[in-house]
Design a protein around this motif. Structure first.
Motif, PDB file in Angstrom:
ATOM      1  N   LEU A  46       0.691   1.612  -1.039  1.00  0.00           N
ATOM      2  CA  LEU A  46       0.280   2.749  -2.223  1.00  0.00           C
ATOM      3  C   LEU A  46      -0.308   4.057  -1.612  1.00  0.00           C
ATOM      4  CD1 LEU A  46      -1.329   0.172  -4.466  1.00  0.00           C
ATOM      5  CD2 LEU A  46       0.695   1.173  -4.642  1.00  0.00           C
ATOM      6  N   LEU A  47      -0.339   4.170  -0.283  1.00  0.00           N
ATOM      7  CA  LEU A  47      -0.769   5.447   0.134  1.00  0.00           C
ATOM      8  C   LEU A  47       0.526   6.495   0.385  1.00  0.00           C
ATOM      9  CD1 LEU A  47      -3.310   4.851   2.992  1.00  0.00           C
ATOM     10  CD2 LEU A  47      -3.631   5.919   0.846  1.00  0.00           C
ATOM     11  N   GLU A  48       1.810   5.892   0.400  1.00  0.00           N
ATOM     12  CA  GLU A  48       3.088   6.468   0.466  1.00  0.00           C
ATOM     13  C   GLU A  48       4.006   5.520   0.268  1.00  0.00           C
ATOM     14  OE1 GLU A  48       3.843   8.526   4.319  1.00  0.00           O
ATOM     15  OE2 GLU A  48       3.186   6.990   5.496  1.00  0.00           O
ATOM     16  N   ARG A  49       4.927   5.763  -0.366  1.00  0.00           N
ATOM     17  CA  ARG A  49       6.093   5.004  -0.680  1.00  0.00           C
ATOM     18  C   ARG A  49       6.852   4.564   0.670  1.00  0.00           C
ATOM     19  NH1 ARG A  49       5.982   7.343  -5.946  1.00  0.00           N
ATOM     20  NH2 ARG A  49       6.102   5.825  -7.416  1.00  0.00           N
ATOM     21  N   SER A  50       7.612   3.560   0.835  1.00  0.00           N
ATOM     22  CA  SER A  50       7.945   2.777   1.948  1.00  0.00           C
ATOM     23  C   SER A  50       9.427   2.729   1.532  1.00  0.00           C
ATOM     24  CB  SER A  50       7.711   1.541   2.477  1.00  0.00           C
ATOM     25  OG  SER A  50       8.258   0.899   3.429  1.00  0.00           O
ATOM     26  N   ARG A  51      10.507   2.607   2.863  1.00  0.00           N
ATOM     27  CA  ARG A  51      11.778   2.576   2.777  1.00  0.00           C
ATOM     28  C   ARG A  51      12.192   1.023   3.025  1.00  0.00           C
ATOM     29  NH1 ARG A  51      14.677   6.786   1.551  1.00  0.00           N
ATOM     30  NH2 ARG A  51      13.914   8.749   2.172  1.00  0.00           N
ATOM     31  N   ASP A  75     -11.532   9.070   4.209  1.00  0.00           N
ATOM     32  CA  ASP A  75     -11.110  10.224   3.507  1.00  0.00           C
ATOM     33  C   ASP A  75      -9.589  10.525   3.506  1.00  0.00           C
ATOM     34  OD1 ASP A  75     -10.635  10.919   6.272  1.00  0.00           O
ATOM     35  OD2 ASP A  75     -11.787  12.708   6.558  1.00  0.00           O
ATOM     36  N   ARG A  76      -8.759   9.417   3.734  1.00  0.00           N
ATOM     37  CA  ARG A  76      -7.237   9.816   3.664  1.00  0.00           C
ATOM     38  C   ARG A  76      -6.906   9.933   2.274  1.00  0.00           C
ATOM     39  NH1 ARG A  76      -2.595   7.428   6.084  1.00  0.00           N
ATOM     40  NH2 ARG A  76      -1.016   8.079   4.970  1.00  0.00           N
ATOM     41  N   ALA A  77      -6.089  10.877   1.936  1.00  0.00           N
ATOM     42  CA  ALA A  77      -5.742  11.346   0.545  1.00  0.00           C
ATOM     43  C   ALA A  77      -4.926   9.908   0.003  1.00  0.00           C
ATOM     44  CB  ALA A  77      -4.993  12.435   0.656  1.00  0.00           C
ATOM     45  N   ALA A  78      -5.139   9.675  -1.461  1.00  0.00           N
ATOM     46  CA  ALA A  78      -4.478   8.690  -1.794  1.00  0.00           C
ATOM     47  C   ALA A  78      -3.755   9.135  -3.292  1.00  0.00           C
ATOM     48  CB  ALA A  78      -5.527   7.479  -2.183  1.00  0.00           C
ATOM     49  N   PRO A  79      -2.535   9.186  -3.403  1.00  0.00           N
ATOM     50  CA  PRO A  79      -1.650   9.574  -4.747  1.00  0.00           C
ATOM     51  C   PRO A  79      -2.126   8.755  -5.921  1.00  0.00           C
ATOM     52  CG  PRO A  79      -0.298   8.341  -3.248  1.00  0.00           C
ATOM     53  CD  PRO A  79      -1.728   8.266  -2.448  1.00  0.00           C
ATOM     54  N   VAL A  80      -1.920   9.217  -7.001  1.00  0.00           N
ATOM     55  CA  VAL A  80      -1.776   8.584  -8.109  1.00  0.00           C
ATOM     56  C   VAL A  80      -0.851   7.614  -7.988  1.00  0.00           C
ATOM     57  CG1 VAL A  80      -1.276   8.888 -10.611  1.00  0.00           C
ATOM     58  CG2 VAL A  80      -2.764  10.155  -9.639  1.00  0.00           C
ATOM     59  N   ARG A  81      -1.067   6.493  -8.539  1.00  0.00           N
ATOM     60  CA  ARG A  81      -0.237   5.270  -8.665  1.00  0.00           C
ATOM     61  C   ARG A  81      -0.163   4.452 -10.012  1.00  0.00           C
ATOM     62  NH1 ARG A  81       2.611   7.877  -5.552  1.00  0.00           N
ATOM     63  NH2 ARG A  81       3.054   7.158  -3.485  1.00  0.00           N
ATOM     64  N   PHE A  82       0.717   4.050 -10.357  1.00  0.00           N
ATOM     65  CA  PHE A  82       0.791   3.146 -11.708  1.00  0.00           C
ATOM     66  C   PHE A  82       0.957   1.725 -11.214  1.00  0.00           C
ATOM     67  CE2 PHE A  82       1.489   7.195 -13.706  1.00  0.00           C
ATOM     68  CZ  PHE A  82       0.845   7.045 -14.861  1.00  0.00           C
ATOM     69  N   VAL A 102      -6.391   6.598  -9.410  1.00  0.00           N
ATOM     70  CA  VAL A 102      -6.618   8.010  -8.969  1.00  0.00           C
ATOM     71  C   VAL A 102      -7.527   8.052  -7.760  1.00  0.00           C
ATOM     72  CG1 VAL A 102      -7.869  10.206  -9.629  1.00  0.00           C
ATOM     73  CG2 VAL A 102      -6.466   9.016 -11.300  1.00  0.00           C
ATOM     74  N   ASP A 103      -7.116   8.653  -6.768  1.00  0.00           N
ATOM     75  CA  ASP A 103      -8.150   8.553  -5.432  1.00  0.00           C
ATOM     76  C   ASP A 103      -8.230   7.282  -5.027  1.00  0.00           C
ATOM     77  OD1 ASP A 103      -9.327   9.622  -3.200  1.00  0.00           O
ATOM     78  OD2 ASP A 103     -11.232   9.322  -4.227  1.00  0.00           O
TER      79      ASP A 103
END
Length: 376
Positions: A26-31, A272-279, A318-319
């Motif tokens: 959930l920090l970044e989408r995976s392949r 403090d790593r940025a976390a994107p919005v996820r549903f 969020v965050d």
């Protein structure tokens, strides 16, 4: 805080949150492929038919519904009642370990209930396995068993009797169970022995160890209570395995001084790593698998997510933390994503939610002409 806990590295709430997000993709989408992703995530909740599809869409790049459905049709992904007695999707490779680790208590309960009635559990299992070589309706499996034992399977609740039978025979659901649009409860069942190409029931010790390691990889660092919550077992059943493998694990403390276990090489990003919005969909495993859920959702917001009728609402993060619930309303060719925030959202967060929400609507309702995102 004890002297021993003071000696362990302390992970803050945000560090635990980021560790969870990293492992949950959930920090970044995976392949990752679908099967590998499900193993990485330990399991996907399948109580609500769209849930595992939305869960993977939020975690994988360019995910399409047919990728998961194809894996189910090829028997690479298995749908069965496992952790906490609820429907999950797991990989075929992991199924038997999860079955032993979560269902054997149900086997024991069934034995106590039925042996006094002269019913042989081994005979019941053999009858069910032989009959369910091909997908069969639940009622047909029970009828076949009762006709061949010359009696009835007694018990206080019919659903409980079925659960014991399916646990003894390792019965799993077959298509259309698991399809995106299938919302029924009458999916046929088939014995895993005839559905999964290889493998078999491991020892209880090996099964619980697999469950513990999968749980830590997907949700760690975690306490004994967290792992037991994921498994749907009492801590006493998990503790011996955890103690045995503890020398192979890393130990941390949270800010409350609780002992956390983790795999040595598992990701633990900075807080403090940025976390994107996820549903996250209804019943997402992330919202259920922790005893200590502060790393996911603040106590003040739990009532809006965990309803009295056992529904676990869909959540937008969020965050990295639950910030509201969401639902989709459809009318003919229109689809509207409704967001109910827990608190006032910053302008930038509203923009990010709307952008991700429109992408979600394109996945959920590609046939609609008009889509929109509305905040309550």
């Amino acid at each position: 805080m004890t002297k021993r806990s003071a000696e362990r590295p302390v992970l803050t709430l945000r560090e635990l949150n980021r560790a969870m997000l990293a492992r949950q993709l959930l920090l970044e989408r995976s392949r990752l492929g679908v099967v590998a992703a499900i193993e990485r995530l330990a399991a996907l909740q399948a109580q609500w038919s769209p849930s595992p599809y939305i869960a993977l869409w939020s975690r994988l790049k360019d995910f399409r519904r047919e990728r998961l459905w194809s894996a189910i049709e090829r028997h690479e992904v298995i749908r069965a009642r496992l952790m906490r007695g609820t429907l999950h999707l797991v990989s075929a490779r992991d199924f038997y370990a999860y079955a032993v680790a979560t269902q054997d208590l149900e086997r024991g309960a069934w034995n106590r209930l039925q042996i006094g009635r002269g019913v042989d559990p081994k005979k019941i299992a053999a009858l069910a396995i032989a009959f369910a070589r091909q997908p069969r309706a639940k009622e047909d499996v029970l009828t076949h068993i009762q006709e061949n034992i010359g009696g009835t399977l007694g018990g206080p609740f019919n659903w409980l009797v079925w659960r014991f039978v399916s646990a003894h025979a390792d019965l799993v659901t077959a298509p259309p169970g698991g399809h995106w649009e299938y919302g029924g409860t009458d999916a046929p069942y088939v014995a895993a022995r005839h559905w999964i190409a290889s493998g078999g029931r491991p020892s209880e010790e090996a099964a619980v160890e697999t469950l513990v390691r999968r749980c830590l990889a997907a949700f760690g660092p975690a306490t004994l209570a967290d792992i037991a919550k994921f498994a749907g077992q009492v801590p006493a059943r998990v503790r011996p395995t955890l103690v045995r493998i503890a020398p192979q694990l890393r130990a941390f403390s949270d800010e409350e001084g609780r002992l956390l276990y983790d795999l040595p090489r598992a990701p633990r990003p900075e807080g403090d790593r940025a976390a994107p919005v996820r549903f996250l969909p209804r019943y997402d495993e992330l919202l259920i698998s922790y005893q200590h859920r502060d790393r996911v959702i603040a106590p003040a917001h739990r009532r809006a997510v965990y309803s009295k009728n056992a529904i676990v609402e869909a959540v937008v993060t969020v965050d990295g933390f639950a910030a509201g619930t969401w639902s989709v309303a459809r009318a003919k060719n229109d689809a509207v994503l409704r967001i109910s925030p827990f608190a006032r959202l910053a302008p930038g967060d509203r923009v990010a939610i709307e952008a991700e929400g429109r992408s979600l609507l394109a996945f959920l309702a590609p046939e609609t002409r008009t889509v929109g995102v509305r905040f309550a």
